[in-house]
Design an enzyme around this catalytic site. Structure first.
Site, mmCIF file in Angstrom:
data_model
loop_
_atom_site.group_PDB
_atom_site.id
_atom_site.type_symbol
_atom_site.label_atom_id
_atom_site.label_comp_id
_atom_site.label_asym_id
_atom_site.label_seq_id
_atom_site.Cartn_x
_atom_site.Cartn_y
_atom_site.Cartn_z
ATOM 1 N N ASP A 449 0.869 -1.165 0.000
ATOM 2 C CA ASP A 449 0.000 0.000 0.000
ATOM 3 C C ASP A 449 0.917 1.229 0.000
ATOM 4 O O ASP A 449 2.103 1.115 0.334
ATOM 5 C CB ASP A 449 -0.893 -0.025 1.238
ATOM 6 C CG ASP A 449 -1.645 1.271 1.428
ATOM 7 O OD1 ASP A 449 -2.358 1.680 0.496
ATOM 8 O OD2 ASP A 449 -1.498 1.881 2.504
ATOM 9 N N ASP A 629 -1.310 -0.675 6.173
ATOM 10 C CA ASP A 629 -1.453 -0.171 7.541
ATOM 11 C C ASP A 629 -2.833 0.361 7.874
ATOM 12 O O ASP A 629 -3.147 0.548 9.044
ATOM 13 C CB ASP A 629 -0.439 0.952 7.779
ATOM 14 C CG ASP A 629 -0.903 2.284 7.197
ATOM 15 O OD1 ASP A 629 -1.322 2.287 6.024
ATOM 16 O OD2 ASP A 629 -0.852 3.291 7.919
ATOM 17 N N ASP A 633 -6.922 -1.264 4.178
ATOM 18 C CA ASP A 633 -6.079 -2.412 3.840
ATOM 19 C C ASP A 633 -6.483 -3.691 4.559
ATOM 20 O O ASP A 633 -5.933 -4.748 4.266
ATOM 21 C CB ASP A 633 -4.609 -2.094 4.177
ATOM 22 C CG ASP A 633 -4.103 -0.883 3.411
ATOM 23 O OD1 ASP A 633 -4.436 -0.767 2.223
ATOM 24 O OD2 ASP A 633 -3.397 -0.061 4.008
#
Length: 753
Positions: A449, A629, A633
């Protein structure tokens, strides 16, 4: 002597003005109504220091006695609370006299009974084995019959108590298994010990040429050495995280609604309670700063070397050390769910988890015992039918039974897992599941990410255009969310808006939505906030709309993490393809990916799109490691083959991840992969060593070329070899605190939900 005492330095758990309740909590109540408190005084160096400490503490009201142990640099104080309105100021008095002092809590002083039991049993077996082996040298060298018989009797006298005392560890385990209708690796061990001891006693009583007391005791000794090493490794693997728990105070000072303060055990502090963290104290529970400013030492929790400034609104986790400033903190997690408690649970899960290799080893070991028993019985029957000599047949059967004990196989996997978990935790990486280590070694693709993972997620508004009448509405929406984009907008607007909204909702991956006076307000993705065909976003993906019409837009700057480029380069060197999945705008994602060296990227993704991409990779037989995080996600972390998240990730991110790394150093990702691959290699080596050993020695033992003594030595050496090989897991190269990091890079982006 006062001259020997160094000026007092504020210690992690010391309090210059300690709480009465905390002092009582860390003390032991005695039968005569007095309290016993132990203090650590590391700066006491001589008899003069000892006399001074005893004198100044003895003069305090309520103190019955004070005794200093210079060897351990501890002072034991006996005091009576009934004689004083408050507890004696032990720590403050010592600090004023120039002695650093810390409270020692009683639970930490208790010794590990299992460790002591193993060490004592090993020592007894080792003593007996050493002496019996000395006698055996003469016997095997051809001593005359009288001397041989005498040495056999002495060996029996040494072996019998050693076998019953040290061998009871195996006997009790085997008996428990048999009573439950199952077998374990201690069953063939116990049978081998009992049969060898019985045959040796028979030979001694019948003046036989050979007795195998040396084999019995040597077998027990080496088995206990392996078991003690295993226990020590597990204890060592937990020592780092348990050291963090010892930093936590016994309780917290809770501030009541009327301003009163009460010291409570951590278990009795509820979420929402307000606690006071004074200078020099550890943060006892996770929380949010309500009032006060100061600097916190977070090295024990995140690995950051520099103190971190905190102010109202800052998030704290248990274990941080308040260096200065008094902080009022609202508790956000109970003691059971605090950061430190979570770390302890992760370490336990890492040690106890059952990976595929370990499940295979457990199944093999379960079937191994009855197979070996049957093999030994068949060997006895075959040799007896061939020679008619039951003694020789039994000796060979015993050798087969001993030489094939599955100790090496039983240690092959758990020892590697414990050693790897310890190595990972030394680098600030905690496993939530033991199988994660094996899955991590299998990955062939890494997915990142962007916002909050490769960047700090500490967005700054670089451009803002809002119709002035709606500025207060924007601030009201942004102030109700913890998303990095919303926080940046709220911070740019100054004081938080107190404007009321008729309704408010947050849609992960899309944005914020609120209603007021019949109008619908949206702050987030342009393709969600704007009605189709009703306006242009001007290339900005984060916009503000009123009833679907564009009323404002934003541009942001994000700070690239200093370790991002190095982590990407290391993963590339490990042969792992890297892909970036982000919900951000194409222009910002492409520029950022090119800057840090990621060739494959996808932008403008919603959470479900990330999951679909991971599923597509899985369908093409790719094993993915997802690193993320945020709230967005969580589904992707759960969908990946294995996943990692930082310790400061959103709760849903940490819950979904298989591995959590402390701090924000992305070098933890390639480091974890390196250690996992090294652990997989050690597992394969151990399994090959265990299986190869058995394939080699079983035919030799069945042919009658192995005595019980040689069988005991060979089996023990195979177990020790497995343990030694497990400890060879190398540390990943580099230290997260030793590298000189480049200056942070500001990354322009149009951030989104």
């Amino acid at each position: 002597m006062a001259s020997h005492a160094m000026p007092a330095v504020q210690a992690p758990t010391s309090l210059t003005g300690q709480s009465v309740d905390e002092l009582i909590f860390a003390s032991q109540s005695l039968d005569d109504g007095t309290m016993r408190t132990q203090l650590s005084v590391p700066t006491a160096h001589c008899g003069g220091c000892m006399a001074k400490i005893e004198r100044i503490l003895g003069n305090l009201e309520g103190v019955v006695a004070a005794r200093v142990n210079l060897s351990t640099r501890r002072v034991t104080v006996t005091w009576r609370q009934a004689q004083t309105a408050s507890a004696p100021p032990l720590l403050a008095t010592l600090n004023e006299a120039g002695f650093e002092a810390n409270l020692l809590s009683q639970p930490d002083e208790r010794a590990d009974p299992e460790k002591r039991r193993l060490i004592v049993a090993t020592a007894v077996a080792g003593f007996a084995a050493m002496n019996i082996m000395l006698l055996s040298v003469s016997v095997w060298s051809g001593a005359d019959p009288a001397t041989r018989q005498l040495f056999h009797l002495i060996s029996a006298l040494l072996a019998l108590p050693a076998v019953f005392f040290s061998g009871r560890i195996f006997f009790l385990s085997a008996w428990s298994a048999l009573r439950a209708g199952r077998t374990n690796m201690d069953v063939p061990i116990s049978i081998g010990i009992v049969l060898t001891l019985g045959l040796s006693i028979y030979d001694t009583l019948h003046f036989g040429r050979h007795a195998y007391f040396d084999a019995v005791v040597t077998l027990i000794f080496f088995l206990l050495v392996g078991r003690t090493l295993d226990h020590a490794m597990r204890d060592k693997a937990r020592s780092a995280v348990l050291g963090l728990t010892r930093m936590t105070p016994a309780g917290a000072n809770v501030i009541g609604t009327d301003g009163s303060r009460a010291f409570r055990p951590l278990e009795d502090v509820s979420v929402g309670d307000v606690i006071l963290v004074a200078p020099g104290e550890r943060v006892p529970l996770d929380g949010l700063v309500l009032a006060g400013e100061g600097d916190l030492d977070t090295a024990a929790v995140t690995g950051e070397a520099m103190p971190v400034p905190v102010r109202p609104g800052s998030t704290l986790v248990s274990g941080m050390l308040n260096l200065n400033g008094s902080l009022k903190v609202r508790v956000t997690n109970s003691h059971a769910r605090s950061f430190l408690s979570e770390m302890v649970r992760m370490m336990e899960a890492a040690e106890q988890g059952r990976a595929r290799y370990r499940r295979l080893a457990d199944r093999v070991a379960a079937y191994y015992s009855p197979i070996i028993h049957s093999l030994a019985l068949a060997v006895f029957a075959g040799w007896f039918l061939d020679t008619g000599d039951w003694h020789r047949a039994l000796t060979i059967a015993i050798s087969v039974l001993i030489v094939t004990c599955p100790c090496a196989l039983g240690l092959a996997i758990p020892m590697v897992q414990v050693a790897a978990a310890k190595r990972l935790f030394e680098h600030g990486i905690a496993l939530k599941d033991g199988s994660a280590l094996e899955r991590l070694a299998q990955v062939d693709t890494v997915i990142f990410d962007k916002t909050g993972t490769l960047t700090h997620g500490d967005l700054r508004v670089s451009k803002i255009a809002i119709d002035e009448p709606y500025r207060a509405i924007v601030m009201a929406l942004a102030s109700r969310s913890n998303h990095p984009v919303a926080r940046a907008i709220a911070a740019n607007g100054g004081a938080l808006s107190g404007l009321d909204l008729d309704s408010f909702s947050e849609l992960p991956g899309r944005g914020l939505e609120g209603q007021r006076n019949g109008h619908l307000f949206r702050l987030g993705r342009a393709d969600w906030a704007l009605n189709p065909g009703t306006g242009e976003s001007g290339g900005f993906q984060t916009v503000f709309s009123v009833d679907g019409e564009l009323a404002g837009h934003f541009a942001f700057l994000d700070v690239e993490k200093t370790s991002a480029r190095e982590a990407v380069a290391k993963l590339d060197a490990l042969g792992l393809p890297i892909e970036l999945l982000s919900g951000d705008h194409i222009a910002s994602v492409s520029g950022f990916a090119n800057a840090i060296g990621i060739a494959h990227w996808r932008a403008g993704l919603l959470p479900q799109h990330k999951v679909e991409r991971l599923q597509a990779l899985a369908d093409s037989q790719r094993l993915t490691l997802m690193v993320g995080d945020g709230l967005n996600d969580g589904p992707a972390l759960a969908a990946a083959h294995v996943s990692m998240a930082p310790s400061n990730a959103a709760d849903i991110g940490r819950a979904a991840a298989d591995i959590v790394y402390l701090g924000q150093d992305l070098d933890a990702v390639p480091r974890a992969v390196q250690i996992a691959r090294a652990a997989r290699q050690r597992v394969r080596q151990n399994l090959a060593l265990s299986v190869g050993y058995n394939l080699l020695v079983i035919p030799v033992a069945m042919a009658g070329y192995v005595t019980p003594l040689l069988a005991a030595v060979a089996m023990s050496l195979s177990s020790i070899s497995v343990v030694a090989n497990s400890l060879r897991i190398p540390a990943a190269r580099g230290s997260r605190l030793s590298r000189r990091a480049p200056a942070p890079t500001l990354v322009p982006l149009a951030a989104t939900r």
